[in-house]
Design an enzyme around this catalytic site. Structure first.
Site, PDB file in Angstrom:
ATOM      1  N   HIS A 187      24.077 -95.028 -20.894  1.00  0.00           N
ATOM      2  CA  HIS A 187      23.527 -96.131 -20.103  1.00  0.00           C
ATOM      3  C   HIS A 187      22.077 -95.875 -19.687  1.00  0.00           C
ATOM      4  CE1 HIS A 187      25.098 -93.597 -16.696  1.00  0.00           C
ATOM      5  NE2 HIS A 187      24.002 -94.009 -16.121  1.00  0.00           N
ATOM      6  N   ASP A 218      29.940 -92.803 -22.989  1.00  0.00           N
ATOM      7  CA  ASP A 218      28.716 -92.839 -22.202  1.00  0.00           C
ATOM      8  C   ASP A 218      27.841 -91.610 -22.459  1.00  0.00           C
ATOM      9  OD1 ASP A 218      26.825 -93.870 -20.505  1.00  0.00           O
ATOM     10  OD2 ASP A 218      27.817 -93.210 -18.660  1.00  0.00           O
ATOM     11  N   GLY A 290      19.254 -91.512 -11.109  1.00  0.00           N
ATOM     12  CA  GLY A 290      18.344 -90.554 -11.745  1.00  0.00           C
ATOM     13  C   GLY A 290      19.078 -89.295 -12.164  1.00  0.00           C
ATOM     14  N   ASN A 291      20.274 -89.071 -11.593  1.00  0.00           N
ATOM     15  CA  ASN A 291      21.050 -87.881 -11.951  1.00  0.00           C
ATOM     16  C   ASN A 291      21.819 -88.047 -13.264  1.00  0.00           C
ATOM     17  OD1 ASN A 291      21.229 -87.040  -8.656  1.00  0.00           O
ATOM     18  ND2 ASN A 291      21.215 -85.360 -10.146  1.00  0.00           N
ATOM     19  N   SER A 292      22.038 -89.285 -13.692  1.00  0.00           N
ATOM     20  CA  SER A 292      22.813 -89.500 -14.919  1.00  0.00           C
ATOM     21  C   SER A 292      22.240 -88.719 -16.094  1.00  0.00           C
ATOM     22  CB  SER A 292      22.830 -90.983 -15.280  1.00  0.00           C
ATOM     23  OG  SER A 292      23.865 -91.641 -14.616  1.00  0.00           O
TER      24      SER A 292
END
Length: 373
Positions: A187, A218, A290-292
């Site tokens: 994503h 994902d 922002g951690n994804s």
């Protein structure tokens, strides 16, 4: 014949079972190596299934009409007439309760099904948007030099002369091979027309491209495409192959909810992710947009997951895709033709180090992923 038409014919042949076994194997291999073909195939498959559902609805409607006609032929009055003219008892005995029950059941089932599914889909969508949040960070400004690098990705003259564009969003990612492969969340790079990989502490930036993406899990594999890139060097961590972390096991992550790297720690809260997703862990690690795409590591410095989202409104309830699914993707890619092989790190240099030393080595290979669309 037009190439697009040939592709659609191949997809149609797969869906309708008209392929030979060898054609099917070759086509499925092509699907794995071509993300655009995979997306087109999924879109055609969804359309086909919708037509199937529509066909079943039409068939049920025909059945209802047939039952209705048979009831009329047997002398059973229409519903409005029955209100004003009570049928004689003799006719009631001949009434076909079986057909009426079937018709009523179908009507109830249809009504209930449509109500249920529309309500369910609506509630699912609302639930996901309200309770689950993917951790991609939206950006409203970007440094000028990053725009210039993006322009280099597109070599066409008109694109070189175009005004600088701005990054739309960002996430995190980490190296999985010393020759320029990284992983992040699907994503994060969804819809990307350009991708910049940035190492925050020395502001090193590289253009990159998506070489494989998996919406279901994902995950996305990126490859640096900068001709000046010479390699990441030896990666200090390993990626866990089959081990499943225990409940309560201490874990930590590095990521980029802001321009500087941020450390977060916690423990494994559940062996399944959001709504029982068996491909993910639930973790008590504080994470933010922002951690994804950032790595989740255990105490020994093994990557055991990839941060993907969080439960909205629940303190420190985040989710990470299990590393074994990343390794499955890499295994699938082995059968395809990559420009270079993915050389997974084999030696764990973090095992005997204390946490601050682990982080110093780890942060060299954790990056900001900035996406332009």
């Amino acid at each position: 014949m037009n190439e697009d038409v040939l592709i659609l014919e191949k997809i149609d042949a797969w869906i309708t079972g008209r392929m030979t076994e060898n054609e099917k194997i070759a086509f499925e291999k092509e699907l794995k190596s071509n993300p655009e073909l995979h997306d087109l195939f999924q879109s055609q498959l969804d359309t086909y299934e919708n037509f199937q559902l529509y066909g079943r609805r039409i068939e049920l409607k025909k059945q209802l009409n047939k039952f209705h006609k048979e009831m009329l032929d047997e002398g059973i009055p229409p519903y409005k007439e029955a209100k004003t003219e009570k049928p004689p008892k003799r006719k009631v005995k001949k009434f076909n309760f079986t057909k009426l029950a079937v018709a009523a059941s179908i009507l109830l089932l249809l009504g209930w099904s449509f109500t249920f599914f529309s309500t369910y889909l609506k509630s699912l969508e609302e639930s996901q948007s309200v309770h689950y949040k993917q951790l991609r960070r939206d950006l409203d400004k970007i440094k000028k030099y990053q725009s210039e690098i993006l322009q280099d990705i597109h070599s066409a003259d008109e694109e070189k002369n175009a005004p600088p564009v701005k990054a739309n969003c960002s996430g995190s990612g980490f190296a999985i091979s010393d020759n320029g492969y990284l992983v992040t969340s699907y994503h994060v790079v969804k819809g990307a027309k350009g991708i910049i990989v940035e190492r925050s502490y020395d502001e090193t930036v590289y253009p990159a491209k998506v070489v494989y993406k998996d919406k279901q899990r994902d995950l996305a594999i990126l490859k640096i495409v900068d001709t000046t890139f010479t390699g990441f060097g030896n990666l200090a961590y390993t990626i866990n192959e089959s081990y499943l972390a225990d409940l309560g096991e201490r874990v930590y992550t590095l990521g980029f909810p802001k321009e500087d790297v941020v450390y977060g720690e916690g423990s494994i809260s559940s062996s399944t992710g959001y709504e029982g997703d068996t491909t993910s862990y639930q973790i008590s690690v504080p994470v933010n947009p922002g951690n994804s795409g950032g790595p989740l590591l255990d105490e020994k410095g093994q990557v055991i997951g990839i941060i993907s989202g969080k439960h909205m409104g629940v303190e420190s309830a985040a989710f990470a895709v299990k590393s074994q699914y990343l390794l499955q993707i890499i295994e699938e890619l082995k059968a395809d033709s990559l420009a270079e092989p993915i050389n997974l790190p084999k030696y764990n240099q973090l095992k005997s180090l204390k946490r601050p030393q682990q982080i110093k080595k780890l942060k060299d290979n954790v990056f900001i992923i900035k996406v332009y669309s």
